[in-house]
Design a protein around this motif. Structure first.
Motif, PDB file in Angstrom:
ATOM      1  N   ASN A  92       9.873  76.091  30.149  1.00 59.11           N
ATOM      2  CA  ASN A  92       9.040  77.131  30.758  1.00 59.11           C
ATOM      3  C   ASN A  92       9.709  78.514  30.716  1.00 59.11           C
ATOM      4  O   ASN A  92       9.839  79.202  31.723  1.00 59.11           O
ATOM      5  N   SER A  94      10.361  82.161  27.956  1.00 55.54           N
ATOM      6  CA  SER A  94       9.598  82.891  26.949  1.00 55.54           C
ATOM      7  C   SER A  94      10.439  83.416  25.792  1.00 55.54           C
ATOM      8  O   SER A  94       9.906  84.054  24.889  1.00 55.54           O
ATOM      9  N   PRO A  97      17.738  83.069  22.800  1.00 50.67           N
ATOM     10  CA  PRO A  97      18.726  83.767  21.974  1.00 50.67           C
ATOM     11  C   PRO A  97      19.125  82.887  20.784  1.00 50.67           C
ATOM     12  O   PRO A  97      19.196  81.663  20.913  1.00 50.67           O
TER      13      PRO A  97
HETATM   14  N1  SAM Z   1       7.884  82.405  32.500  1.00 51.04           N
HETATM   15  C1  SAM Z   1       8.790  83.425  32.847  1.00 51.04           C
HETATM   16  C2  SAM Z   1       9.757  83.682  31.718  1.00 51.04           C
HETATM   17  O1  SAM Z   1       9.627  83.043  30.683  1.00 51.04           O
HETATM   18  O2  SAM Z   1      10.631  84.553  31.811  1.00 51.04           O
HETATM   19  C3  SAM Z   1       9.506  83.109  34.162  1.00 51.04           C
HETATM   20  C4  SAM Z   1       9.994  81.690  34.329  1.00 51.04           C
HETATM   21  S1  SAM Z   1      11.579  81.379  33.634  1.00 51.04           S
HETATM   22  C5  SAM Z   1      11.899  79.813  34.302  1.00 51.04           C
HETATM   23  C6  SAM Z   1      12.605  82.497  34.495  1.00 51.04           C
HETATM   24  C7  SAM Z   1      14.055  82.166  34.422  1.00 51.04           C
HETATM   25  O3  SAM Z   1      14.386  81.650  33.163  1.00 51.04           O
HETATM   26  C8  SAM Z   1      14.905  83.398  34.633  1.00 51.04           C
HETATM   27  O4  SAM Z   1      15.782  83.163  35.692  1.00 51.04           O
HETATM   28  C9  SAM Z   1      15.652  83.578  33.318  1.00 51.04           C
HETATM   29  O5  SAM Z   1      16.978  84.023  33.503  1.00 51.04           O
HETATM   30  C10 SAM Z   1      15.593  82.208  32.734  1.00 51.04           C
HETATM   31  N2  SAM Z   1      15.602  82.185  31.274  1.00 51.04           N
HETATM   32  C11 SAM Z   1      14.927  82.971  30.412  1.00 51.04           C
HETATM   33  N3  SAM Z   1      15.212  82.649  29.140  1.00 51.04           N
HETATM   34  C12 SAM Z   1      16.087  81.627  29.197  1.00 51.04           C
HETATM   35  C13 SAM Z   1      16.757  80.834  28.226  1.00 51.04           C
HETATM   36  N4  SAM Z   1      16.573  81.021  26.918  1.00 51.04           N
HETATM   37  N5  SAM Z   1      17.596  79.877  28.667  1.00 51.04           N
HETATM   38  C14 SAM Z   1      17.780  79.656  29.987  1.00 51.04           C
HETATM   39  N6  SAM Z   1      17.166  80.356  30.940  1.00 51.04           N
HETATM   40  C15 SAM Z   1      16.343  81.326  30.565  1.00 51.04           C
END
Ligand code: SAM
Length: 122
Positions: A92, A94, A97
């Motif tokens: 979940n 978006s 990296p």
């Molecule tokens: N749907 C939204 C989004 O994609 O940003 C919000 C939900 S997402 C669970 C929000 C969290 O995911 C944030 O705390 C962010 O730091 C984390 N996040 C975003 N990209 C990430 C990734 N590639 N790996 C791990 N955590 C990640």
């Protein structure tokens, strides 16, 4: 297609910077996702505009390190694109990296970027 065919360059921020500086960089560089790197440019975390908003909502306008996500989900340039799609869905999130063997950040793959690819019929 492979990740290297669809990834785009991304700005990074060094760990040790503040939440405020991360917010400024997100706005200046027009990215939602900011990979956080150490002195050797190795990936150590990620912050998004959501993390920055949350930190401010909780009045935590200090170091970036306590608010960044440390367990970053990543892909490598040679991975297939459908792996990225599955990872975005499963966790979940978006964006992912793209890193090399030394955890150096090469770019980013976003859900937005993948949508564009699909709309072009790839
Ligand atoms: N749907 C939204 C989004 O994609 O940003 C919000 C939900 S997402 C669970 C929000 C969290 O995911 C944030 O705390 C962010 O730091 C984390 N996040 C975003 N990209 C990430 C990734 N590639 N790996 C791990 N955590 C990640």
């Amino acid at each position: 297609p492979l990740i290297k065919d669809v990834m785009v360059p991304v700005a990074t921020i060094k760990v040790g910077f503040s939440v405020y500086e991360a917010a400024k960089k997100i706005i200046e560089d027009r990215f939602n996702h900011l990979p956080v790197v150490d002195e050797d440019k190795r990936l150590v975390g990620i912050v998004t505009s959501w993390d920055v908003s949350k930190a401010l909502a909780l009045s935590k306008d200090g170091d970036l390190a306590p608010i960044m996500t440390r367990n970053v989900i990543t892909v490598s340039p040679e991975d297939p694109v459908d792996l990225a799609v599955r990872l975005l869905e499963k966790h979940n999130i978006s964006a992912l990296p793209v890193i090399d063997k030394d955890r150096k950040v090469l770019g980013i793959v976003t859900g937005e970027g993948l949508s564009k690819l699909i709309s072009r019929g790839l």
